[in-house]
Design a protein around this motif. Structure first.
Motif, mmCIF file in Angstrom:
data_model
loop_
_atom_site.group_PDB
_atom_site.id
_atom_site.type_symbol
_atom_site.label_atom_id
_atom_site.label_comp_id
_atom_site.label_asym_id
_atom_site.label_seq_id
_atom_site.Cartn_x
_atom_site.Cartn_y
_atom_site.Cartn_z
ATOM 1 N N HIS A 119 -6.834 -0.923 -20.806
ATOM 2 C CA HIS A 119 -6.574 -1.447 -19.461
ATOM 3 C C HIS A 119 -5.067 -1.637 -19.265
ATOM 4 O O HIS A 119 -4.488 -1.219 -18.257
ATOM 5 N N HIS B 4 -2.218 0.408 -16.867
ATOM 6 C CA HIS B 4 -1.231 -0.211 -15.970
ATOM 7 C C HIS B 4 0.185 0.254 -16.314
ATOM 8 O O HIS B 4 0.999 0.472 -15.418
ATOM 9 N N ILE C 267 1.621 -6.231 -12.995
ATOM 10 C CA ILE C 267 1.002 -5.839 -11.714
ATOM 11 C C ILE C 267 1.792 -6.460 -10.557
ATOM 12 O O ILE C 267 2.073 -5.804 -9.547
ATOM 13 N N HIS C 268 2.144 -7.733 -10.733
ATOM 14 C CA HIS C 268 2.855 -8.481 -9.691
ATOM 15 C C HIS C 268 4.207 -7.835 -9.362
ATOM 16 O O HIS C 268 4.516 -7.564 -8.203
ATOM 17 N N ALA D 116 3.967 -4.308 -7.852
ATOM 18 C CA ALA D 116 3.588 -4.354 -6.433
ATOM 19 C C ALA D 116 4.815 -4.590 -5.560
ATOM 20 O O ALA D 116 4.927 -4.050 -4.455
ATOM 21 N N VAL E 47 6.364 -2.193 -2.432
ATOM 22 C CA VAL E 47 6.888 -2.566 -1.104
ATOM 23 C C VAL E 47 8.302 -1.999 -0.933
ATOM 24 O O VAL E 47 8.638 -1.478 0.130
ATOM 25 N N PHE F 41 -2.787 3.286 -6.506
ATOM 26 C CA PHE F 41 -2.992 2.105 -7.351
ATOM 27 C C PHE F 41 -3.972 2.384 -8.487
ATOM 28 O O PHE F 41 -3.914 1.768 -9.544
ATOM 29 N N HIS G 127 -9.850 -17.503 -15.175
ATOM 30 C CA HIS G 127 -8.649 -16.705 -14.918
ATOM 31 C C HIS G 127 -8.645 -16.223 -13.461
ATOM 32 O O HIS G 127 -7.644 -16.352 -12.744
ATOM 33 N N HIS H 153 -6.255 -17.286 -10.118
ATOM 34 C CA HIS H 153 -5.583 -16.345 -9.207
ATOM 35 C C HIS H 153 -5.983 -16.608 -7.761
ATOM 36 O O HIS H 153 -5.155 -16.520 -6.858
ATOM 37 N N LEU I 298 -12.320 -6.474 -13.431
ATOM 38 C CA LEU I 298 -10.870 -6.428 -13.663
ATOM 39 C C LEU I 298 -10.162 -5.862 -12.438
ATOM 40 O O LEU I 298 -9.084 -6.323 -12.059
ATOM 41 N N TYR I 299 -10.788 -4.878 -11.812
ATOM 42 C CA TYR I 299 -10.179 -4.273 -10.624
ATOM 43 C C TYR I 299 -10.066 -5.287 -9.489
ATOM 44 O O TYR I 299 -9.059 -5.319 -8.780
ATOM 45 N N ASP J 65 -7.041 -7.413 -10.414
ATOM 46 C CA ASP J 65 -5.810 -6.613 -10.327
ATOM 47 C C ASP J 65 -5.421 -6.375 -8.871
ATOM 48 O O ASP J 65 -4.247 -6.468 -8.499
ATOM 49 N N ASN J 66 -6.415 -6.031 -8.070
ATOM 50 C CA ASN J 66 -6.161 -5.711 -6.674
ATOM 51 C C ASN J 66 -5.682 -6.959 -5.912
ATOM 52 O O ASN J 66 -4.815 -6.877 -5.049
ATOM 53 N N ILE K 123 -3.991 -9.502 -7.313
ATOM 54 C CA ILE K 123 -2.602 -9.736 -7.750
ATOM 55 C C ILE K 123 -1.654 -8.790 -7.005
ATOM 56 O O ILE K 123 -0.584 -9.190 -6.540
ATOM 57 N N HIS K 124 -2.072 -7.522 -6.909
ATOM 58 C CA HIS K 124 -1.259 -6.485 -6.285
ATOM 59 C C HIS K 124 -0.970 -6.821 -4.812
ATOM 60 O O HIS K 124 0.191 -6.824 -4.380
ATOM 61 N N ALA L 174 1.133 -10.006 -4.273
ATOM 62 C CA ALA L 174 2.556 -9.769 -4.550
ATOM 63 C C ALA L 174 3.243 -9.167 -3.325
ATOM 64 O O ALA L 174 4.407 -9.478 -3.038
ATOM 65 N N GLN L 175 2.506 -8.317 -2.616
ATOM 66 C CA GLN L 175 3.013 -7.762 -1.364
ATOM 67 C C GLN L 175 3.283 -8.928 -0.391
ATOM 68 O O GLN L 175 4.327 -8.958 0.277
#
Lengths: 157, 157
Positions: free
Chosen positions: A15, A19, A133-134, A137, A141, A153, B15, B19, B126-127, B130-131, B133-134, B137-138
């Protein structure tokens, strides 16, 4: 512990490596100059975010394996995209080798990461990936703002 | 499987919930108007990213638990920050309840998420994180561009 395994040690590594592949692709997309200068809202350029990630992944894992609680150092002094990519690629096999040395039994042991963040090792490792990931991302942008399409992604291979 | 547990089912849930707390804080920081209109480089406003996350987490888990492979629908039609926060808060206990219904033994079974993404359940979950977090962050970059300090990345409680 007697519970079933929801995620194996090897699955977590794969995983993470997925990434890393995506982060590398993101780095590749940046024009040389923008990588070191482009910024939004006073945030760091993507080169500095990549150096942060580089200064966490391999050194953090090495600290866990060698039980050395050295502070991190984000100022790696890498000044070209080629240097950043080369360090990224050089670190990947080291990450695999170090990670494989952590016994599964140790994932719930506390480790004082960088002499500062005392959490179970599984939590430290999740943080490495979350943080990647953070910041990646953020790079997405920046790319969009530069008129460049980021990678997909889900492209992790 | 006979390997040791590196991450328990409950730890993964905690976890994720951490988030979710951070994403909620990020949402709270947006001024009402900017939430629905501010954008960089042609990307979606943060309200639409939140609606994507809302349309994945609870509905995705419900699909896994009820074995229904319905497509996702990001167009939730929520038009105020209060509505987005209310839906976020309403979904959290549902997420906990649904997640707890997934037997640990099933995490390695394939599930065709939204009738489209056939992966092991652990990989789907997990996706989701992850998505989140992604896209969050934007939102951090949008906030910085608006001159607003985002929450701390490690504030998950």
């Amino acid at each position: 512990m007697s519970t079933s395994v929801i995620l194996t040690k090897e699955e977590f590594l794969q995983h993470w490596l997925g990434h890393r592949t995506l982060t590398r692709r993101t780095l590749e997309k940046f024009p040389e100059n923008d990588l070191f200068t482009f910024s939004i809202g006073g945030m760091r350029p993507f080169s500095e975010l990549i150096m942060e990630l580089l200064s966490i992944a391999e050194p953090g894992l090495r600290g866990i394996v060698e039980k050395q609680e050295k502070p991190y150092d984000h100022a790696l002094g890498l000044t070209t995209k080629a240097d950043l990519l080369a360090r990224w690629d050089a670190d990947t096999p080291k990450i695999i080798e170090l990670y494989n040395q952590i016994p599964e039994e140790d994932f719930h042991k506390d480790y004082n990461l960088f002499g500062e963040y005392k959490f179970p090792i599984y939590s430290n490792l999740l943080y490495f990936v979350d943080n990647e990931i953070h910041h990646r991302a953020q790079g997405f942008v920046y790319l969009r703002a530069l008129g460049i399409e980021p990678p997909f992604f889900w492209e992790r291979y």
